[in-house]
Design a protein around this motif. Structure first.
Motif, PDB file in Angstrom:
ATOM      1  N   PHE A  52       0.868  -1.192   0.000  1.00  0.00           N
ATOM      2  CA  PHE A  52       0.000   0.000   0.000  1.00  0.00           C
ATOM      3  C   PHE A  52       0.893   1.227   0.000  1.00  0.00           C
ATOM      4  O   PHE A  52       1.911   1.253   0.706  1.00  0.00           O
ATOM      5  CB  PHE A  52      -0.896  -0.010   1.253  1.00  0.00           C
ATOM      6  N   ASP A  53       0.532   2.226  -0.789  1.00  0.00           N
ATOM      7  CA  ASP A  53       1.351   3.441  -0.817  1.00  0.00           C
ATOM      8  C   ASP A  53       0.473   4.643  -1.141  1.00  0.00           C
ATOM      9  O   ASP A  53      -0.590   4.506  -1.763  1.00  0.00           O
ATOM     10  CB  ASP A  53       2.474   3.309  -1.858  1.00  0.00           C
ATOM     11  N   VAL A  54       0.935   5.792  -0.698  1.00  0.00           N
ATOM     12  CA  VAL A  54       0.237   7.059  -0.955  1.00  0.00           C
ATOM     13  C   VAL A  54       1.268   8.116  -1.315  1.00  0.00           C
ATOM     14  O   VAL A  54       2.348   8.160  -0.702  1.00  0.00           O
ATOM     15  CB  VAL A  54      -0.524   7.545   0.317  1.00  0.00           C
ATOM     16  N   HIS A  55       0.984   8.930  -2.319  1.00  0.00           N
ATOM     17  CA  HIS A  55       1.781  10.137  -2.563  1.00  0.00           C
ATOM     18  C   HIS A  55       0.834  11.312  -2.780  1.00  0.00           C
ATOM     19  O   HIS A  55      -0.239  11.158  -3.354  1.00  0.00           O
ATOM     20  CB  HIS A  55       2.714   9.963  -3.776  1.00  0.00           C
ATOM     21  N   ARG A  56       1.278  12.463  -2.282  1.00  0.00           N
ATOM     22  CA  ARG A  56       0.436  13.656  -2.352  1.00  0.00           C
ATOM     23  C   ARG A  56       0.755  14.425  -3.637  1.00  0.00           C
ATOM     24  O   ARG A  56       1.867  14.367  -4.151  1.00  0.00           O
ATOM     25  CB  ARG A  56       0.659  14.477  -1.080  1.00  0.00           C
TER      26      ARG A  56
ATOM     27  N   MET B 170       3.956   1.597  -8.627  1.00  0.00           N
ATOM     28  CA  MET B 170       5.113   0.713  -8.631  1.00  0.00           C
ATOM     29  C   MET B 170       5.630   0.469  -7.207  1.00  0.00           C
ATOM     30  O   MET B 170       6.094  -0.616  -6.889  1.00  0.00           O
ATOM     31  CB  MET B 170       6.221   1.288  -9.513  1.00  0.00           C
ATOM     32  N   HIS B 171       5.487   1.488  -6.349  1.00  0.00           N
ATOM     33  CA  HIS B 171       5.901   1.293  -4.958  1.00  0.00           C
ATOM     34  C   HIS B 171       5.039   0.238  -4.269  1.00  0.00           C
ATOM     35  O   HIS B 171       5.547  -0.591  -3.511  1.00  0.00           O
ATOM     36  CB  HIS B 171       5.812   2.621  -4.178  1.00  0.00           C
ATOM     37  N   ALA B 172       3.741   0.292  -4.523  1.00  0.00           N
ATOM     38  CA  ALA B 172       2.849  -0.693  -3.887  1.00  0.00           C
ATOM     39  C   ALA B 172       3.197  -2.104  -4.359  1.00  0.00           C
ATOM     40  O   ALA B 172       3.247  -3.052  -3.559  1.00  0.00           O
ATOM     41  CB  ALA B 172       1.389  -0.355  -4.207  1.00  0.00           C
TER      42      ALA B 172
HETATM   43 MG    MG Z   1       6.090   5.535  -2.123  1.00  0.00          MG
END
Ligand code: MG
Length: 396
Positions: free
Chosen positions: A246-250, A280-282
């Motif tokens: 799981f990942d989040v970017h603002r 891709m991070h997730a």
């Molecule tokens: Mg990330």
């Protein structure tokens, strides 16, 4: 083009039947039921035996010879399909009953004791291979390796030469017509079908047996068979791992976002230490997760300036490499991007192709999809993008 209908050289593979002799009442193995109906690894002994022959690609037909009392029972397995035949008063009579079913319908027969449920495809292949290679008959056996004694009154009375001594196993393989004629001519009392064949003058070739192809007779044999089955299961079951990420970017200033390695023009960019490729991070974290190897932050600390602005493909390549090092292959990736904007659908094929390139797995095993959060929460307010991913890894 040869005409297969008329070309006499067109090989027709011989039809092979397996006759499983299960008419015995043997209860030396303990319990109230004959041993073939007792449980081994959760299924009956007969079930295991039938599976081996049912799954063998060169066995065309199975004949199961039962004690007459068992025919109307629900003891015998209905899968794989088999011809059910009532056996006779002796083993030889039961075999003959089975042979009569395949007379004219199968070129060759393998006659097998139901009480050898751990017979391997390799043992069967050995017998069939000998029949392919002109043998009149063939049967598996193991050379005797222990010293053999003669005993008298509890003492060793002499040594028996073990040269050329073998322990016989089944299945024993024959050409149907020859073994039928041999059985019909035999006066009775033979120990097995090889003895019947030899009495009719057939040469019987010895093929490789297997130490695990034991005949279940005593309660101790059940325990040993259970151990062998368990060992086989641990050797053949793949190690399957699942991982989630799981990942989040603002959002921040910019004119594009990079999602799953694909650049999409947008009126904002994504903030992050690297290229902020949230999808891709997730996926990368899911691979690390499946391997129980932490996450991106552990392998590429954000405190380390050398990863600033890094193409996230570097992280993904590291995770994929780690999977390979641990003996795993990635069997699928499922990634969900959560945002109101940009629209993901039109870009999903390009993202999938890029992820397939980077991971080396087929595009039809990669799913990239998107959802909005119905204008709720930070993704709904357009403050950023979230991504979820699941991957599966399999070894070997
Ligand atoms: Mg990330």
């Amino acid at each position: 083009m040869p005409d297969h209908a008329t070309n006499p050289r067109t090989a027709v593979s011989p039809k092979t039947a397996a006759i499983i002799v299960a008419a015995g009442r043997g209860t030396r193995a303990g319990g109230n039921l004959p041993k073939q109906w007792q449980k081994l690894g959760g299924q009956t002994v007969a079930w295991h035996t039938m599976q081996v022959f049912g799954r063998h690609p060169r066995i065309d037909r199975i004949v199961l010879v039962l004690h007459p009392d068992d025919i109307d029972s629900n003891l015998w397995p209905s899968d794989p399909p088999a011809d059910i035949v009532a056996g006779g008063a002796t083993r030889a009579a039961s075999v003959l009953a089975g042979l009569q079913v395949v007379e004219g319908a199968a070129d060759r027969v393998l006659i097998h004791d139901v009480a050898r449920p751990l017979v391997t495809p390799a043992v069967i292949d050995g017998v069939l291979g000998a029949l392919d290679d002109t043998a009149a008959a063939a049967a598996p056996a193991l050379a005797v390796s222990d010293a053999l004694w003669q005993g008298r009154n509890g003492e060793v009375a002499g040594l028996q030469d073990r040269t050329n001594l073998f322990r016989a196993q089944t299945p024993q393989g024959f050409h149907t017509d020859a073994i039928l004629a041999a059985h019909r001519a035999h006066p009775g009392g033979a120990a097995d079908d090889v003895a019947v064949a030899r009495a009719a003058g057939l040469a019987v070739r010895i093929t490789p047996g297997d130490e695990d192809n034991i005949k279940i007779t005593t309660p101790g044999d059940f325990a040993r068979a259970e151990r062998i089955l368990k060992d086989r299961m641990t050797r053949t079951s793949p190690d399957i791992r699942l991982g989630n990420g799981f990942d989040v970017h603002r959002f921040g200033p910019g004119d594009h976002v990079i999602l799953c390695g694909h650049k999409i023009p947008h009126d904002q960019g994504l903030d992050g230490h690297s290229d902020a490729d949230v999808g891709m991070h997730a996926v990368t974290d899911a691979i690390y997760g499946a391997l129980a190897q932490g996450d991106i932050g552990r392998h590429f600390p954000p405190s380390d300036p050398q990863w600033k602005g890094t193409d996230s493909a570097v992280f993904l390549a590291h995770a994929v490499g780690l999977a390979v090092q641990h003996g795993f292959r990635i069997t699928n990736i499922d990634c969900t991007l959560i945002c109101e904007e940009p629209k993901i659908g039109p870009h999903a094929p390009a993202m999938t192709a890029r992820m397939a390139d980077l991971t080396g797995i087929a595009a039809d095993r990669i799913s990239i999809k998107a959802t909005t959060s119905e204008q709720l929460g930070f993704t709904g307010r357009g403050e950023g993008i979230a991504a979820l991913a699941t991957v599966s890894l399999v070894s070997p």
